[in-house]
Motif scaffolding. Sequence first.
Motif, PDB file in Angstrom:
ATOM      1  N   LEU A  89      15.916   3.339  52.418  1.00 38.97           N
ATOM      2  CA  LEU A  89      14.855   2.579  53.391  1.00 38.97           C
ATOM      3  C   LEU A  89      14.034   1.628  52.336  1.00 38.97           C
ATOM      4  CD1 LEU A  89      13.352   5.683  55.498  1.00 38.97           C
ATOM      5  CD2 LEU A  89      15.120   3.842  55.983  1.00 38.97           C
ATOM      6  N   PHE A  90      14.434   0.808  51.609  1.00 40.96           N
ATOM      7  CA  PHE A  90      13.840   0.259  50.645  1.00 40.96           C
ATOM      8  C   PHE A  90      13.122  -0.923  51.694  1.00 40.96           C
ATOM      9  CE2 PHE A  90      13.405  -3.993  48.293  1.00 40.96           C
ATOM     10  CZ  PHE A  90      12.523  -3.414  47.384  1.00 40.96           C
ATOM     11  N   ASP A  91      13.783  -1.490  52.429  1.00 40.47           N
ATOM     12  CA  ASP A  91      13.131  -2.364  53.272  1.00 40.47           C
ATOM     13  C   ASP A  91      11.805  -2.126  53.752  1.00 40.47           C
ATOM     14  OD1 ASP A  91      15.127  -4.230  52.712  1.00 40.47           O
ATOM     15  OD2 ASP A  91      15.988  -4.118  54.785  1.00 40.47           O
ATOM     16  N   LEU A  92      11.389  -0.930  54.016  1.00 42.17           N
ATOM     17  CA  LEU A  92      10.159  -0.356  54.166  1.00 42.17           C
ATOM     18  C   LEU A  92       9.123  -0.528  53.011  1.00 42.17           C
ATOM     19  CD1 LEU A  92      10.634   2.895  56.155  1.00 42.17           C
ATOM     20  CD2 LEU A  92      10.201   0.581  57.163  1.00 42.17           C
ATOM     21  N   ASP A  93       9.673  -0.287  51.692  1.00 46.17           N
ATOM     22  CA  ASP A  93       8.888  -0.496  50.719  1.00 46.17           C
ATOM     23  C   ASP A  93       8.572  -2.151  50.506  1.00 46.17           C
ATOM     24  OD1 ASP A  93       8.947   2.227  50.032  1.00 46.17           O
ATOM     25  OD2 ASP A  93      10.423   2.207  48.620  1.00 46.17           O
ATOM     26  N   LEU A  94       9.468  -2.895  50.751  1.00 42.78           N
ATOM     27  CA  LEU A  94       9.447  -4.330  50.702  1.00 42.78           C
ATOM     28  C   LEU A  94       8.448  -5.041  51.656  1.00 42.78           C
ATOM     29  CD1 LEU A  94      10.422  -6.920  49.425  1.00 42.78           C
ATOM     30  CD2 LEU A  94      11.980  -7.109  51.336  1.00 42.78           C
ATOM     31  N   LYS A  95       8.294  -4.182  52.823  1.00 46.38           N
ATOM     32  CA  LYS A  95       7.336  -4.735  53.884  1.00 46.38           C
ATOM     33  C   LYS A  95       5.893  -4.595  53.478  1.00 46.38           C
ATOM     34  CE  LYS A  95       6.020  -4.294  58.643  1.00 46.38           C
ATOM     35  NZ  LYS A  95       4.480  -4.208  58.268  1.00 46.38           N
ATOM     36  N   ALA A  96       5.955  -3.285  52.641  1.00 51.84           N
ATOM     37  CA  ALA A  96       4.619  -2.978  52.431  1.00 51.84           C
ATOM     38  C   ALA A  96       3.911  -3.706  51.148  1.00 51.84           C
ATOM     39  CB  ALA A  96       4.673  -1.426  51.889  1.00 51.84           C
ATOM     40  N   LEU A  97       5.184  -4.227  50.221  1.00 52.29           N
ATOM     41  CA  LEU A  97       4.731  -5.124  49.141  1.00 52.29           C
ATOM     42  C   LEU A  97       4.188  -6.393  49.578  1.00 52.29           C
ATOM     43  CD1 LEU A  97       7.730  -3.780  46.811  1.00 52.29           C
ATOM     44  CD2 LEU A  97       5.533  -3.329  46.232  1.00 52.29           C
ATOM     45  N   LYS A  98       4.933  -7.080  50.753  1.00 54.13           N
ATOM     46  CA  LYS A  98       4.618  -8.079  51.029  1.00 54.13           C
ATOM     47  C   LYS A  98       3.236  -8.272  51.733  1.00 54.13           C
ATOM     48  CE  LYS A  98       8.178  -9.840  53.581  1.00 54.13           C
ATOM     49  NZ  LYS A  98       9.040 -10.125  54.435  1.00 54.13           N
ATOM     50  N   ASP A  99       3.161  -7.253  52.461  1.00 54.15           N
ATOM     51  CA  ASP A  99       1.747  -6.882  53.269  1.00 54.15           C
ATOM     52  C   ASP A  99       0.681  -6.891  52.268  1.00 54.15           C
ATOM     53  OD1 ASP A  99       2.937  -7.057  55.601  1.00 54.15           O
ATOM     54  OD2 ASP A  99       2.620  -4.734  55.863  1.00 54.15           O
ATOM     55  N   LEU A 100       0.610  -6.474  51.018  1.00 52.65           N
ATOM     56  CA  LEU A 100      -0.355  -6.187  50.215  1.00 52.65           C
ATOM     57  C   LEU A 100      -0.466  -7.562  49.481  1.00 52.65           C
ATOM     58  CD1 LEU A 100       0.601  -2.801  48.337  1.00 52.65           C
ATOM     59  CD2 LEU A 100      -1.328  -3.217  49.706  1.00 52.65           C
ATOM     60  N   GLY A 101       0.656  -8.298  49.223  1.00 54.06           N
ATOM     61  CA  GLY A 101       0.455  -9.408  48.529  1.00 54.06           C
ATOM     62  C   GLY A 101       0.600  -9.551  46.899  1.00 54.06           C
ATOM     63  N   VAL A 102       1.359  -8.557  46.710  1.00 52.73           N
ATOM     64  CA  VAL A 102       1.392  -8.256  45.007  1.00 52.73           C
ATOM     65  C   VAL A 102       2.344  -9.383  44.397  1.00 52.73           C
ATOM     66  CG1 VAL A 102       1.104  -5.868  45.298  1.00 52.73           C
ATOM     67  CG2 VAL A 102       3.370  -6.553  45.382  1.00 52.73           C
ATOM     68  N   LYS A 103       1.873  -9.526  43.340  1.00 47.92           N
ATOM     69  CA  LYS A 103       2.699 -10.745  42.495  1.00 47.92           C
ATOM     70  C   LYS A 103       4.073  -9.978  41.814  1.00 47.92           C
ATOM     71  CE  LYS A 103       3.622 -14.543  40.346  1.00 47.92           C
ATOM     72  NZ  LYS A 103       4.084 -15.805  41.150  1.00 47.92           N
ATOM     73  N   HIS A 104       3.786  -8.693  41.480  1.00 45.12           N
ATOM     74  CA  HIS A 104       5.028  -7.842  40.967  1.00 45.12           C
ATOM     75  C   HIS A 104       5.050  -6.478  41.316  1.00 45.12           C
ATOM     76  CE1 HIS A 104       1.917  -6.533  38.023  1.00 45.12           C
ATOM     77  NE2 HIS A 104       2.305  -5.441  38.145  1.00 45.12           N
ATOM     78  N   TYR A 105       6.545  -5.795  41.146  1.00 49.03           N
ATOM     79  CA  TYR A 105       6.568  -4.518  41.397  1.00 49.03           C
ATOM     80  C   TYR A 105       7.287  -3.708  40.412  1.00 49.03           C
ATOM     81  CZ  TYR A 105       8.679  -0.374  44.220  1.00 49.03           C
ATOM     82  OH  TYR A 105       9.063   0.613  44.646  1.00 49.03           O
ATOM     83  N   ARG A 106       6.501  -2.708  39.983  1.00 49.04           N
ATOM     84  CA  ARG A 106       7.262  -1.812  38.723  1.00 49.04           C
ATOM     85  C   ARG A 106       7.887  -0.636  39.268  1.00 49.04           C
ATOM     86  NH1 ARG A 106       4.424   2.805  35.087  1.00 49.04           N
ATOM     87  NH2 ARG A 106       6.303   2.680  33.732  1.00 49.04           N
ATOM     88  N   PHE A 107       9.174  -0.821  38.971  1.00 46.03           N
ATOM     89  CA  PHE A 107       9.720   0.163  39.561  1.00 46.03           C
ATOM     90  C   PHE A 107      10.843   0.713  38.490  1.00 46.03           C
ATOM     91  CE2 PHE A 107      12.223  -3.296  40.290  1.00 46.03           C
ATOM     92  CZ  PHE A 107      13.406  -3.209  40.198  1.00 46.03           C
TER      93      PHE A 107
END
Length: 497
Positions: A89-107
Amino acid sequence: MWSLVLFVVIGLLGSESLVEAGNCTIVAKGNLIFPKDFNFGVATSAYQIEGGWNADGKGVSIWDEYTHNNPDRIKDRTNGDSAAESYRLFDLDLKALKDLGVKHYRFSIAWTRIFPDGFVHSKNQKGIDYYNSVINKLLANGIEPMVTVYHWDLPVGIQKFGGFSNSLIIEQFSDYAEELYKLFGDRVKTWITFNEPHQICKSGYGSEKTPPMVGAPGVGDYICFTNLLKAHGAAYRLYQDKFAKKQKGQVGITLDIWMVFSETNNKTDIDRAMHYNLGLLAYPIFSKTGDFPPILLKEIEKSSFDEGRKRSRLPSLGEYWTKVIRGSSDFMGLNYYTSRFIKPATEPEGENPSTERDYNYQSQPDKNWPRAKSDWLYCIPEGLEYLLKYVRDEYDNVEVKITENGWSDDGELNDDKRIKYYQSHIQAVLNAINDGCNVNSYSAWSLVDNFEWNQGYTEKFGLYSVNMKSPKRERIPKKSAIYYKKLIATRSVPNGL
C-alpha cells in the motif's frame, strides 16, 4: 539541581537563549525563517512498515527470525510480518507525503527483498521492481529519495557466517551496496550506509537485547564496530571510484547519540563521554587524524591488559583502514531523541568486560523533564542545539542531516505533546543554524505508526495513525501532521495550530 546546572552548561556554550529546562521549550534566537536550501522530510525503515515479510520471493532477515522464534521478547508479542503494509500500500504513504509537502523521504531498503539469501547472485526482480516504483513515484511528485542501505534487517544467510562479527561482512556489504548504486543510483542522490551503529553493535553483539543476540559485552560490540566502520569505508570508496563522477550523489552514515550534560559542569567529563559516545564512530570518519579516539585506545588497552588479555579489546584500525575510513562520509547523519546528565561512576558499571564498564559513567535524566511513552525518551531540546554546536566545533563543521527526531505516545490523534516536542526541537535546529552550524535537512520520525522493535506496537511515533484492524490500513493524520505541514509551508516554527 539538575536544571540549574543545565543553565550553566548552555551558558558556557555561548548560547543567548533562555532555556526553560523541564518544560520542553526553547526560545528562538536570530532568524525565524529557515534557509532556502534547508529541506524537511520524514523517515521510516523497511522492517518497521513494509510488511510482506515473505511476499514475492523475499528472504528471511534476522528480525523475521527473531520475532517468529522469540515472541515473548516483544512487548505485545507482535512482529513486522504485515505492519503498515507499505509493500502493498505504498500509495497511501505517498499520499501522506504529498499532503505534508515534504521535500525528501528517508526510507530503507530491505536487503532480503532484493537478495533473498543476502548474496548478490540471488537477485529478486520483484523486490527490485518495488523499490524502482517507490523511487519513481517519489520523484514524479517532487520528493527526493534518501535511502538507507542497512537499517538492522540483516539477511539470515549473512548472519550464518557471523554477520558483523566476521570481517567477511566488509565485502558482503560492499557487494550489496554496489548493486544498489547500479540499480538506483541514477535517481537516488543521498545514500546512508548504516543506521545507528551503536544499536546494531551494542544491542545485537554486546548484549542479547536484539538479534542476532550474540551477547559478548566489551568484545563482540567492539568487533562489530570495527567491521562496520570498515564496511562503511569500503562502500564509500567504491561509490567514489565507480559511481560518483556520473551519478553525482552523496554517501554518508547515520549515528545515534544521547547528548550529555555534566552534573558538576566538568568539561573533561563531557569531552570524555562524548568520545565514548559519538566519537567511537564519528572520530574515525570525521576527525583530522582518523582511527578511534586516542583516549579510547589507551584506556581500553590498559583495561584489556589488566584483565590478563594479550591484546586490546579495541585495537587500532591500522594505517590502511584508517586511511580508507577517514573522510569516508559526505555528511554526518544524526538521530537525536533525548539527553542525559552524567557523572563518574562511584562503582564499576556493567559486566566485566563491557562497554558500560569502559565508559564508567552514571547517567540519568532530570526528574522534571517531560517523558514520552518510551521510558528512555525525555524532551530536552537544548540537547540537540548543544549536540550540533559540539559537532561544529569538534568535527570542522561537517555537513549534518538530522535523520531522525521524534516523540512516542499511545497513538492519540490529538497529540499536543508531540507537537510541542517538534516545535522545540526544530527551533533548536534553527538556533544552531543561526549560530553557524552546517545543518541542511531534518527528518521527522516517523511518517506512520510502525513496529517499534522490542516494544512492538505499544509505542507510537507516527505523524499518521494506521488502522491496524483494517486490511486497507488507512492512514489517519494526527494533529501533529497538520502542524508539521504548516511548518514546512511557512519554513518557520509555528507556536501552535
